[in-house]
Motif scaffolding. Structure first.
Motif, short mmCIF file in Angstrom:
data_model
loop_
_atom_site.label_atom_id
_atom_site.label_comp_id
_atom_site.label_asym_id
_atom_site.label_seq_id
_atom_site.Cartn_x
_atom_site.Cartn_y
_atom_site.Cartn_z
N ALA A 73 0.84 -1.20 0.00
CA ALA A 73 0.00 0.00 0.00
C ALA A 73 0.87 1.25 0.00
O ALA A 73 0.60 2.21 -0.73
N TYR A 74 1.95 1.23 0.79
CA TYR A 74 2.87 2.37 0.81
C TYR A 74 3.53 2.56 -0.56
O TYR A 74 3.64 3.68 -1.06
N TYR A 75 3.95 1.44 -1.15
CA TYR A 75 4.58 1.50 -2.48
C TYR A 75 3.61 2.08 -3.51
O TYR A 75 3.98 2.95 -4.30
N ASP A 76 2.38 1.59 -3.49
CA ASP A 76 1.38 2.08 -4.44
C ASP A 76 1.13 3.58 -4.24
O ASP A 76 1.05 4.33 -5.22
N SER A 77 1.03 3.99 -3.00
CA SER A 77 0.79 5.41 -2.70
C SER A 77 1.98 6.27 -3.14
O SER A 77 1.80 7.30 -3.80
N ALA A 78 3.20 5.82 -2.79
CA ALA A 78 4.39 6.58 -3.16
C ALA A 78 4.57 6.61 -4.67
O ALA A 78 4.93 7.64 -5.24
N SER A 79 4.29 5.50 -5.32
CA SER A 79 4.41 5.43 -6.78
C SER A 79 3.41 6.38 -7.44
O SER A 79 3.76 7.11 -8.38
N ALA A 80 2.20 6.40 -6.95
CA ALA A 80 1.18 7.30 -7.49
C ALA A 80 1.57 8.75 -7.26
O ALA A 80 1.41 9.60 -8.16
N GLN A 81 2.12 9.03 -6.10
CA GLN A 81 2.54 10.40 -5.79
C GLN A 81 3.69 10.81 -6.72
O GLN A 81 3.69 11.92 -7.26
N LEU A 82 4.68 9.92 -6.90
CA LEU A 82 5.79 10.23 -7.82
C LEU A 82 5.29 10.42 -9.25
O LEU A 82 5.76 11.31 -9.96
N GLN A 83 4.38 9.57 -9.64
CA GLN A 83 3.82 9.69 -11.00
C GLN A 83 3.10 11.02 -11.16
O GLN A 83 3.24 11.70 -12.18
N SER A 84 2.39 11.43 -10.12
CA SER A 84 1.68 12.70 -10.15
C SER A 84 2.66 13.87 -10.24
O SER A 84 2.46 14.80 -11.03
N VAL A 85 3.73 13.82 -9.45
CA VAL A 85 4.74 14.88 -9.49
C VAL A 85 5.40 14.91 -10.86
O VAL A 85 5.62 15.99 -11.44
#
Length: 107
Positions: A73-85
């Motif tokens: 879940a942390y990986y998915d959240s961080a990945s989504a955040q990085l993708q958004s940035v």
């Protein structure tokens, strides 16, 4: 008289032998009972140990699974955040890189 004494001696000897045999048999039975009790106690102890190991293993597996889910879940959240940035800044970063390359060529 001597025959009576010999017969009595033989009878006494047979009785004593039978008593010795009986004591020997009792001793063997007691040894076997002790060995059976030792085996029973050992089996019970190993069963308890194996049950404890299985229980601990299940607990640890559950903890590992929970941690894995948390990490995913942390990986998915961080990945989504990085993708958004990245999506928000990619044009700006491309422009910055392009400008740097041009600035280096001019020097």
């Amino acid at each position: 008289m001597e025959i009576d004494a010999i017969m009595k001696l033989i009878e006494t000897d047979e009785k004593v032998r039978q008593q010795v045999d009986n004591v020997y048999d009792q001793r063997q039975q007691l040894k076997q009972a002790i060995e059976n009790e030792k085996k029973k106690l050992s089996d019970e102890a190993w069963a308890a140990v194996n049950a404890r190991v299985d229980s601990t293993k299940k607990e640890l597996e559950a903890q590992v699974k929970a941690e894995d889910e948390k990490n995913q879940a942390y990986y998915d959240s961080a990945s989504a955040q990085l993708q958004s940035v990245y999506e928000a800044n990619k044009e700006k970063w491309r422009r910055m890189l392009y400008d740097r390359v041009l600035a280096e060529d001019e020097e």
